[in-house]
Design a protein around this motif. Structure first.
Motif, PDB file in Angstrom:
ATOM      1  N   ILE A  11       1.033  -2.374  -0.906  1.00  0.00           N
ATOM      2  CA  ILE A  11       2.031  -3.450  -0.862  1.00  0.00           C
ATOM      3  C   ILE A  11       3.211  -3.121  -1.771  1.00  0.00           C
ATOM      4  O   ILE A  11       4.374  -3.244  -1.367  1.00  0.00           O
ATOM      5  CB  ILE A  11       1.396  -4.810  -1.254  1.00  0.00           C
ATOM      6  CG1 ILE A  11       0.417  -5.254  -0.167  1.00  0.00           C
ATOM      7  CG2 ILE A  11       2.471  -5.868  -1.484  1.00  0.00           C
ATOM      8  CD1 ILE A  11      -0.459  -6.431  -0.566  1.00  0.00           C
ATOM      9  N   PHE A  36       1.347  -5.930   6.106  1.00  0.00           N
ATOM     10  CA  PHE A  36       1.326  -6.812   4.936  1.00  0.00           C
ATOM     11  C   PHE A  36       0.221  -7.848   5.043  1.00  0.00           C
ATOM     12  O   PHE A  36      -0.477  -8.115   4.063  1.00  0.00           O
ATOM     13  CB  PHE A  36       2.680  -7.499   4.746  1.00  0.00           C
ATOM     14  CG  PHE A  36       2.679  -8.445   3.574  1.00  0.00           C
ATOM     15  CD1 PHE A  36       2.595  -7.963   2.280  1.00  0.00           C
ATOM     16  CD2 PHE A  36       2.753  -9.811   3.765  1.00  0.00           C
ATOM     17  CE1 PHE A  36       2.580  -8.824   1.183  1.00  0.00           C
ATOM     18  CE2 PHE A  36       2.744 -10.677   2.681  1.00  0.00           C
ATOM     19  CZ  PHE A  36       2.651 -10.191   1.394  1.00  0.00           C
ATOM     20  N   ARG A  37       0.038  -8.425   6.210  1.00  0.00           N
ATOM     21  CA  ARG A  37      -1.002  -9.442   6.373  1.00  0.00           C
ATOM     22  C   ARG A  37      -2.372  -8.866   6.040  1.00  0.00           C
ATOM     23  O   ARG A  37      -3.143  -9.454   5.279  1.00  0.00           O
ATOM     24  CB  ARG A  37      -0.987 -10.009   7.792  1.00  0.00           C
ATOM     25  CG  ARG A  37      -1.932 -11.203   7.960  1.00  0.00           C
ATOM     26  CD  ARG A  37      -2.023 -11.647   9.409  1.00  0.00           C
ATOM     27  NE  ARG A  37      -2.562 -10.616  10.290  1.00  0.00           N
ATOM     28  CZ  ARG A  37      -3.858 -10.317  10.382  1.00  0.00           C
ATOM     29  NH1 ARG A  37      -4.744 -10.939   9.638  1.00  0.00           N
ATOM     30  NH2 ARG A  37      -4.265  -9.374  11.214  1.00  0.00           N
ATOM     31  N   SER A  40      -2.573  -7.796   2.216  1.00  0.00           N
ATOM     32  CA  SER A  40      -2.607  -8.956   1.318  1.00  0.00           C
ATOM     33  C   SER A  40      -3.959  -9.660   1.374  1.00  0.00           C
ATOM     34  O   SER A  40      -4.445 -10.157   0.356  1.00  0.00           O
ATOM     35  CB  SER A  40      -1.471  -9.930   1.641  1.00  0.00           C
ATOM     36  OG  SER A  40      -1.602 -10.462   2.943  1.00  0.00           O
ATOM     37  N   MET A  45      -4.910 -11.965  -1.930  1.00  0.00           N
ATOM     38  CA  MET A  45      -3.762 -12.827  -2.221  1.00  0.00           C
ATOM     39  C   MET A  45      -3.904 -14.158  -1.483  1.00  0.00           C
ATOM     40  O   MET A  45      -4.291 -14.193  -0.320  1.00  0.00           O
ATOM     41  CB  MET A  45      -2.452 -12.154  -1.779  1.00  0.00           C
ATOM     42  CG  MET A  45      -2.091 -10.933  -2.585  1.00  0.00           C
ATOM     43  SD  MET A  45      -0.619 -10.076  -1.935  1.00  0.00           S
ATOM     44  CE  MET A  45       0.677 -11.189  -2.477  1.00  0.00           C
ATOM     45  N   LYS A  50       1.373 -14.868  -1.540  1.00  0.00           N
ATOM     46  CA  LYS A  50       2.124 -14.117  -0.530  1.00  0.00           C
ATOM     47  C   LYS A  50       3.544 -14.657  -0.407  1.00  0.00           C
ATOM     48  O   LYS A  50       4.504 -13.879  -0.352  1.00  0.00           O
ATOM     49  CB  LYS A  50       1.427 -14.184   0.831  1.00  0.00           C
ATOM     50  CG  LYS A  50       0.145 -13.405   0.910  1.00  0.00           C
ATOM     51  CD  LYS A  50      -0.368 -13.409   2.330  1.00  0.00           C
ATOM     52  CE  LYS A  50      -1.655 -14.151   2.435  1.00  0.00           C
ATOM     53  NZ  LYS A  50      -2.239 -14.131   3.775  1.00  0.00           N
ATOM     54  N   MET A  99       3.420 -13.213   7.349  1.00  0.00           N
ATOM     55  CA  MET A  99       2.142 -13.796   6.981  1.00  0.00           C
ATOM     56  C   MET A  99       1.158 -13.520   8.083  1.00  0.00           C
ATOM     57  O   MET A  99       0.032 -13.554   8.035  1.00  0.00           O
ATOM     58  CB  MET A  99       2.255 -15.295   6.756  1.00  0.00           C
ATOM     59  CG  MET A  99       3.293 -15.640   5.718  1.00  0.00           C
ATOM     60  SD  MET A  99       3.021 -14.866   4.172  1.00  0.00           S
ATOM     61  CE  MET A  99       2.150 -16.138   3.350  1.00  0.00           C
TER      62      MET A  99
END
Length: 99
Positions: A11, A36-37, A40, A45, A50, A99
């Motif tokens: 990340i 990223f989803r 994370s 996270m 996030k 997200m």
């Protein structure tokens, strides 16, 4: 190295890539896609974490700060002082997409 540590490193490297002219496309691909989803989630996270991270990243991009200044802010988790930029106020769609 644990999966969480590796995910966090991915990340942070992708954030640095996004702030770099030479590697911006790779950063956009990571934050705009599933990367990223997934990372994370593996990093543990929360939704709020996030959102905070992505808002800080958008703020760095909008401010035009040097990569090292923004990298330090992202790692420390500090928000840049002052009024929110246009991109931070209206970049919610892009943030939620990540997200």
């Amino acid at each position: 190295m644990s999966l969480r540590t590796l995910s966090e490193a991915i990340i942070l490297q992708s954030a640095e890539d996004l702030l770099s002219v030479l590697h911006r496309k790779e950063g956009l691909d990571f934050f705009g896609g599933e990367g990223f989803r997934l990372c994370s989630e593996m990093a543990g996270m929360t939704f709020d974490e996030k959102m905070k991270f992505l808002h800080m990243l958008l703020g760095c991009i909008a401010s035009g700060k040097k990569m090292t200044e923004c990298s330090d802010e992202l790692i420390k988790g500090e928000k840049a002082p002052g009024k929110q930029s246009h991109a931070r106020r209206h970049g919610r769609g892009a943030v939620l997409n990540a997200m």
